[in-house]
Scaffold this active site. Structure first.
Site, mmCIF file in Angstrom:
data_model
loop_
_atom_site.group_PDB
_atom_site.id
_atom_site.type_symbol
_atom_site.label_atom_id
_atom_site.label_comp_id
_atom_site.label_asym_id
_atom_site.label_seq_id
_atom_site.Cartn_x
_atom_site.Cartn_y
_atom_site.Cartn_z
ATOM 1 N N ASN A 87 20.491 72.349 16.023
ATOM 2 C CA ASN A 87 19.267 72.357 15.240
ATOM 3 C C ASN A 87 19.350 71.528 13.966
ATOM 4 O O ASN A 87 18.336 71.021 13.498
ATOM 5 C CB ASN A 87 18.930 73.819 14.879
ATOM 6 C CG ASN A 87 17.950 73.915 13.723
ATOM 7 O OD1 ASN A 87 16.747 73.725 13.903
ATOM 8 N ND2 ASN A 87 18.458 74.193 12.522
ATOM 9 N N TYR A 151 14.751 58.656 11.201
ATOM 10 C CA TYR A 151 14.640 60.028 11.704
ATOM 11 C C TYR A 151 14.254 60.036 13.179
ATOM 12 O O TYR A 151 14.841 60.747 13.993
ATOM 13 C CB TYR A 151 13.604 60.785 10.871
ATOM 14 C CG TYR A 151 13.455 62.237 11.212
ATOM 15 C CD1 TYR A 151 14.500 63.143 11.028
ATOM 16 C CD2 TYR A 151 12.242 62.730 11.713
ATOM 17 C CE1 TYR A 151 14.356 64.490 11.332
ATOM 18 C CE2 TYR A 151 12.085 64.081 11.998
ATOM 19 C CZ TYR A 151 13.140 64.954 11.806
ATOM 20 O OH TYR A 151 12.987 66.284 12.107
ATOM 21 N N ALA A 153 14.735 57.717 15.309
ATOM 22 C CA ALA A 153 15.861 57.198 16.094
ATOM 23 C C ALA A 153 16.851 58.317 16.401
ATOM 24 O O ALA A 153 17.372 58.411 17.520
ATOM 25 C CB ALA A 153 16.548 56.069 15.337
ATOM 26 N N LYS A 155 16.246 61.585 16.517
ATOM 27 C CA LYS A 155 15.661 62.586 17.411
ATOM 28 C C LYS A 155 15.505 62.045 18.828
ATOM 29 O O LYS A 155 15.664 62.776 19.814
ATOM 30 C CB LYS A 155 14.308 63.069 16.856
ATOM 31 C CG LYS A 155 14.428 63.816 15.534
ATOM 32 C CD LYS A 155 15.351 65.017 15.637
ATOM 33 C CE LYS A 155 15.354 65.852 14.375
ATOM 34 N NZ LYS A 155 16.183 67.072 14.498
ATOM 35 N N ILE A 184 5.412 71.707 10.975
ATOM 36 C CA ILE A 184 5.851 73.084 10.778
ATOM 37 C C ILE A 184 5.986 73.340 9.267
ATOM 38 O O ILE A 184 6.551 72.520 8.541
ATOM 39 C CB ILE A 184 7.206 73.356 11.464
ATOM 40 C CG1 ILE A 184 7.147 72.984 12.956
ATOM 41 C CG2 ILE A 184 7.626 74.812 11.276
ATOM 42 C CD1 ILE A 184 6.211 73.828 13.795
#
Length: 247
Positions: A87, A151, A153, A155, A184
């Site tokens: 995570n 970011y 890239a 993920k 979120i």
């Protein structure tokens, strides 16, 4: 952190490891898995805020590959781990022209390399359980989003690794899936999008369900993938986005 017992491998309680589980989405995932009956081991650079997560927590800089490997090997010795939630992740928003190579290295090391190190270290004990669940926290940015060059890239890399691992680990009864959160309501989100800003209002206005997602919404999806009954689902990505990715 609390006292880590050496007797935990004899327990029948299934164990889950959550990286970056001390706060925000990671904390919601860890608390939900506790509710689901797992013994949850959090690995994070800070101590968990939630009291129920503190006893089995390990403080470690997950961007440090050697330190991460040592901690995960210690966890593998002590706990019968069958679930791993990769995570942990940070964002470094920047337009293409402003993206910095030092941020590229930092995000790749924390967001991607930690997942590889943790999975490699825990895989023998997961295989020993006769089944397992690995869940990656990806992001809807894998579909594209402005100011997220680095970011997205990281993920996208997690999503691609998950599909490869799903094929390699299927014969061991281990599934590998991704959750991909949209907007979120976390401290990180509000830091990048101040609540009273035009940007935040525009984001919320574009969510078909007309509300921000909550960390618990992501935890619900992770819980589903971790369930023993989800044994025929692997290599998939579930968008938890309030409908943002539709159409």
């Amino acid at each position: 952190m609390g006292q880590h017992s050496d007797q935990d491998k004899t327990s029948q309680q299934p164990c889950a490891v959550v990286t970056g589980g001390a706060r925000n989405i990671g904390q919601a995932i860890a608390l939900r898995l506790q509710q689901d009956g797992y013994r949850v081991i959090v690995a994070d650079i800070v101590a968990p805020e939630a009291g129920s997560l503190q006893e089995d927590a390990y403080q470690v800089d997950l961007a440090d590959a050697n330190a991460t490997r040592r901690v995960m090997e210690e966890i593998a010795e002590r706990y019968a781990v069958s679930r791993l939630i990769n995570n942990v992740g940070i964002v470094a928003p920047a337009l293409l022209e402003e993206a910095r190579l030092e941020d590229f290295d930092k995000l790749m090391h924390l967001n991607v390399r930690s997942a590889l190190v943790c999975t490699q270290a825990l895989l023998p004990t997961i295989k020993a359980q006769g089944m397992g669940r690995i869940v990656m926290n990806a992001s809807r940015v894998v579909l594209g989003k402005e100011a997220r060059t680095i970011y997205s890239a990281t993920k996208g890399a997690l999503q691609s690794m998950a599909r490869t691992w799903a094929l390699e680990l299927a014969e061991h009864g281990i599934t590998v899936n991704c959750v991909a959160p949209g907007p979120i309501a976390t401290s990180a989100f509000w830091q990048n999008n101040p609540p009273d800003s035009e940007r935040a209002r525009r984001i919320i206005d574009n969510i078909p369900l007309s509300r921000m997602g909550q960390p618990e919404d992501v935890a619900q999806a992770v819980s589903f993938f971790c369930d023993e009954r989800s044994s025929f689902i692997t290599g998939q990505t579930l968008f938890v986005c309030g409908g943002v990715t539709v159409g």
